[in-house]
Design a protein around this motif. Sequence first.
Motif, mmCIF file in Angstrom:
data_model
loop_
_atom_site.group_PDB
_atom_site.id
_atom_site.type_symbol
_atom_site.label_atom_id
_atom_site.label_comp_id
_atom_site.label_asym_id
_atom_site.label_seq_id
_atom_site.Cartn_x
_atom_site.Cartn_y
_atom_site.Cartn_z
ATOM 1 N N ASP A 21 -2.849 4.140 -1.840
ATOM 2 C CA ASP A 21 -3.417 2.804 -1.680
ATOM 3 C C ASP A 21 -4.283 2.501 -2.889
ATOM 4 O O ASP A 21 -5.307 3.152 -3.108
ATOM 5 C CB ASP A 21 -4.308 2.747 -0.425
ATOM 6 C CG ASP A 21 -3.489 2.728 0.859
ATOM 7 O OD1 ASP A 21 -2.373 2.169 0.842
ATOM 8 O OD2 ASP A 21 -3.977 3.270 1.864
ATOM 9 N N GLY A 31 0.832 -1.199 0.000
ATOM 10 C CA GLY A 31 0.000 0.000 0.000
ATOM 11 C C GLY A 31 0.858 1.237 0.000
ATOM 12 O O GLY A 31 2.069 1.207 -0.290
ATOM 13 N N GLN A 83 -5.955 -2.263 -1.136
ATOM 14 C CA GLN A 83 -4.692 -2.158 -0.417
ATOM 15 C C GLN A 83 -4.844 -1.184 0.741
ATOM 16 O O GLN A 83 -5.650 -0.249 0.663
ATOM 17 C CB GLN A 83 -3.590 -1.633 -1.334
ATOM 18 C CG GLN A 83 -3.285 -2.522 -2.524
ATOM 19 C CD GLN A 83 -2.223 -1.877 -3.410
ATOM 20 O OE1 GLN A 83 -2.133 -0.676 -3.501
ATOM 21 N NE2 GLN A 83 -1.414 -2.730 -4.046
ATOM 22 N N GLY A 84 -4.019 -1.374 1.758
ATOM 23 C CA GLY A 84 -4.007 -0.431 2.872
ATOM 24 C C GLY A 84 -5.411 -0.152 3.379
ATOM 25 O O GLY A 84 -6.147 -1.067 3.736
ATOM 26 N N GLN A 85 -5.792 1.100 3.317
ATOM 27 C CA GLN A 85 -7.108 1.482 3.830
ATOM 28 C C GLN A 85 -8.162 1.532 2.717
ATOM 29 O O GLN A 85 -9.323 1.811 2.994
ATOM 30 C CB GLN A 85 -7.025 2.882 4.464
ATOM 31 C CG GLN A 85 -5.941 3.038 5.522
ATOM 32 C CD GLN A 85 -6.158 2.078 6.670
ATOM 33 O OE1 GLN A 85 -7.277 1.934 7.176
ATOM 34 N NE2 GLN A 85 -5.093 1.383 7.085
ATOM 35 N N GLN A 95 1.665 -5.187 5.532
ATOM 36 C CA GLN A 95 0.945 -4.691 4.346
ATOM 37 C C GLN A 95 0.382 -5.833 3.514
ATOM 38 O O GLN A 95 -0.762 -5.783 3.061
ATOM 39 C CB GLN A 95 1.890 -3.859 3.482
ATOM 40 C CG GLN A 95 2.240 -2.540 4.119
ATOM 41 C CD GLN A 95 3.007 -1.700 3.124
ATOM 42 O OE1 GLN A 95 2.494 -1.389 2.053
ATOM 43 N NE2 GLN A 95 4.220 -1.352 3.488
ATOM 44 N N ALA A 117 2.099 2.762 2.279
ATOM 45 C CA ALA A 117 3.216 2.712 3.220
ATOM 46 C C ALA A 117 4.499 2.208 2.569
ATOM 47 O O ALA A 117 5.607 2.478 3.057
ATOM 48 C CB ALA A 117 2.852 1.820 4.407
#
Lengths: 523, 496
Positions: free
Chosen positions: B38, B17, B42-44, B163, B19
């Motif tokens: 993202d 993501g 992915q991620g949020q 992740q 990050a």
Amino acid sequence: MKLDGMRTYDHDEIVDVVVVGTGAGGAPLLARLAQRGLRVVALEAGPNLDPDDFTNDEVEAPRINWMSERLSGGETPTAFGPNNSGFGVGGGTLHWGAFTPRPDIRDLSLHTGSGTGPHAAATSDTAADWPIEHADLTRYIVDVERTIGVSGPTPYPWDAERTYLEPPVDRNAPADLMALGCARLGIRATDAPAAILSRDREQPHHGPRRGSQNLGSIHQGERFGTKATTANTYLPAAVAAGAEIRPDSMVHGIERDALGRVTAVVYRRGGEEFRQRSAALVLAGGGIETPRLLLNTGLANSSGMVGRNFLAHGAVQVWGRFDEQIRGYRGYPSALISEDFVRPADASFVGGYLLQSLGVMPLTFATSLVRGAGLWGDELVEALDAWRYSAGIGINGECLPHENNRLVLSDERDEWGVPRAVVTFTQGPNEKAIDDHAVGTMTSILEAAGARETRVLPRTAHTLGTCRMSADPGEGVVDGDGRSHDIPNLWISDNSTFPSSLSANPGLAQMALALRTADRMLA
Amino acid sequence: MTAVDGTIFFLPGLGFGAAAAEPIADALGDRFRVVGIDLPGQGQAPDAPDATVGAMVDAALTRIETESDGGPWLLVAHSMGGKVGALLAARVLSGRANVSGLAGAVLLAPSPPTPEPMDDDKRSEMLGWAQHGSLSETDARTFLDQNVASPLGDTREQDALAQVQSTSPLSWRRWLETGSREDVSATVGVLDLPVVVLAGEDDADLGAAAQPQLLSAVYPRARFVPFPGTGHLLPYERPDEVAAEIVRLWNETVLVSPGLSPEWGRLIASDRTPVETRGLLAWRALADHPDYQSTALSLAQLEMLRALADLLVPQTDGRRIDLAARIDADLASGSGDGWRPAGLPDDVSAYRRGLDAIARAWPDSAADREHLIRRILEGEPIGGGGGADTGTGTGAGTDSDQMKRWFEDLRTDLARTWVAHPATMARLGFDGFATSGAVAEPGYVNLGAGVRDPWEPAGLGRLETEDAFAAEESVAADQAVAADRAVAAEESEESA
């Protein structure tokens, strides 16, 4: 424009009329003939475009211009491409400036002279008179103005009889400054007649057209229908009345019977050759394409006048530099007019000129600085940096025919196999005298308006006269109705027929002539 | 934010993501604003409405449109993000995104626009990991191990594992089953923008050895940089080297070509500017290729044209447009201006002949060069010889006359090419590109000298309302003065 669902005709069907070209000459005529029940087909060399296909980008905009090369010679060669040419359904009206003054009665008889005033008698040996009554032309002009929507001031200072149905469009900064300078010098000036709507309207058979959006990019094509083109006025009306329009169709041949009458035209579309049979043919390809086709086919030229008498309006500009940002690319580019110089009292020349305020787009200005003023290097860059502080005034000036100013065929062929046009043009003494007078006038106006410095940018515009009309068959290619002196079912309806250039810009007069020729064909 | 040079938008690979941009951001320091994105799942980020690459592009562009400040930016994209990035760049360069300022791309072991080469067994194995939900720690660790040349080290590995495990299983499966197999190459077309492709020598299908074959045709300007001892996870394995390549590309593009201020960039990005025009301006704003290979002209002719361009349309501030290269490209494409002086051959031949003749006469000193140009402009012989016969037989006069006429075409082409660049438009005060767009009032309202519309860049004039305010203030001031006078009069009366 919308062409799906239009009536179509077979190639073997002998239609009543084939019209070559869909601009100011072809479209009004096509509409009128269709509305009177004739079976008509228009062949347009360029593509059919939707309004969204128009771009305000000057590099890409030439998709609406005739970009197949023309060869230009003489001392003051005519620039083609983005200047002076149309391509696509709508022809030259896709890119025209929509500046629509009416022709002055005195301009119709430069040879014999007429009218009143101190210099009405100044005449030209080489110029030809129009074999048309001014009142007759005006009757058709009023019809055109009503149909396409011409905005302008009422009363009109130079014609008390005249009424414009639409109020004028907004003035931009160059118009304000020209008005100021003219007022200080006692020159009459007012809002220019323009085929730009000042109010929304519902155009019959087309749909809604918006009122002016003050766009400065109208020469590049305009999306909202504020500018009248034949593609948002006459052509939808023509299609509604049963006309067929075939885009991407380049006519290069004309077939005739044993009596010499036209029986068919031959054209290329998508790499294929087609032949459309027809009882009559109207050429409306403009001042370059019509004579090119006639010279290539060798027709209608017993007078030897095809390609001769090439006329280009004087279009010199003077630009003044001011303290404030002018940014004349905003708004209708030519929002102010003066007709005070159609016959200047101190004239040493035949004819005269119209004045118009000017704002232009950046690439156009850069081109004029290079080609017109010859600038380069730091001086060029400085002049471009000064553009935003600059307001212009330009003319549309009379042009007389000259023996050497003509169109001939090259031995080089274009992508359709047709010999390219070679156009030779050199401004003569009368044109230079008009330019000089106009430069003096425009410089005075700009200085009176507060210009810090001024710069002259020489230019010419329009392509006229190459198949001129004449009462005497020895003097021209068509008669006053637009009919060929040689071939009875061949007609020309475009600005190649102009016997003289007029000081008025040609678009409006051409549409009027087209309607008139249509009526003569129906008579 | 005013301190940064520009923005880096980062599109991560499968399993990662926003990050994943952090190691690169750390290595870049504070010169750039790094925006990790993202992608769907992915991620949020929620999953996309469908499995297409286009849906991922939609999501990424929404974020870029929101985050962009109108200034220049580079796209950095890893693996799956590379395929998203290709489609995204194509959309930006066609104008179909409300964004401006794309300067180039740094692609890290990118997935190509064509179906990604992937072993069937590997695809099955990876699909198996997400069959019943998110990846287990074991599977995630296997995934990492398979994609690095050597272990990442504890902190980065923990971060990467987290992740991978937080990736939605749906998005994971969609990429493997659909997105990676999708062929978007026709939509992407050829993207002739500044690009660097970085890849590991120990990577498999998307490694350094494979990339030139996968991407040379898509990115003709791509420079391919192999990283020895490196696997597939470049953002984690080689963040310092990736950062160095980002800086290098930035310095070679944004810093050497004329810049557009964010205010003007935002206007281009806005709906006021028509889609097609936005695309045209995006292409023209791209830096020229420093090693441009001429096609219509020879290298010597190109160099002669460059020397002439420097004198005819001087660019003095160090940031330059390669006008000669752009004219060569125009000549090669056959786009003329619809006419040419009678007697001159076709544009390409006229350019070749004219440049050769000038080159033969080209003096060393600046003063002599200027003198030579003046002679051409006056239609005088320049002594280069060989200006020669024309072939068309239309009698257009002498060699010198023809040279003068061609030179006018050349000068016009140079000037128009310079003015057509969006940075020049901004310099000249032209915002007419932002008319005719999809907005209620597509044109101008205020047309007078010295004034502008509210949407126009501030440097183009004052607002009518400012006049109104000024007038109101002046009225208020007059009233205040009048009141003061009245008070003074009363006082004086009182004192009298």
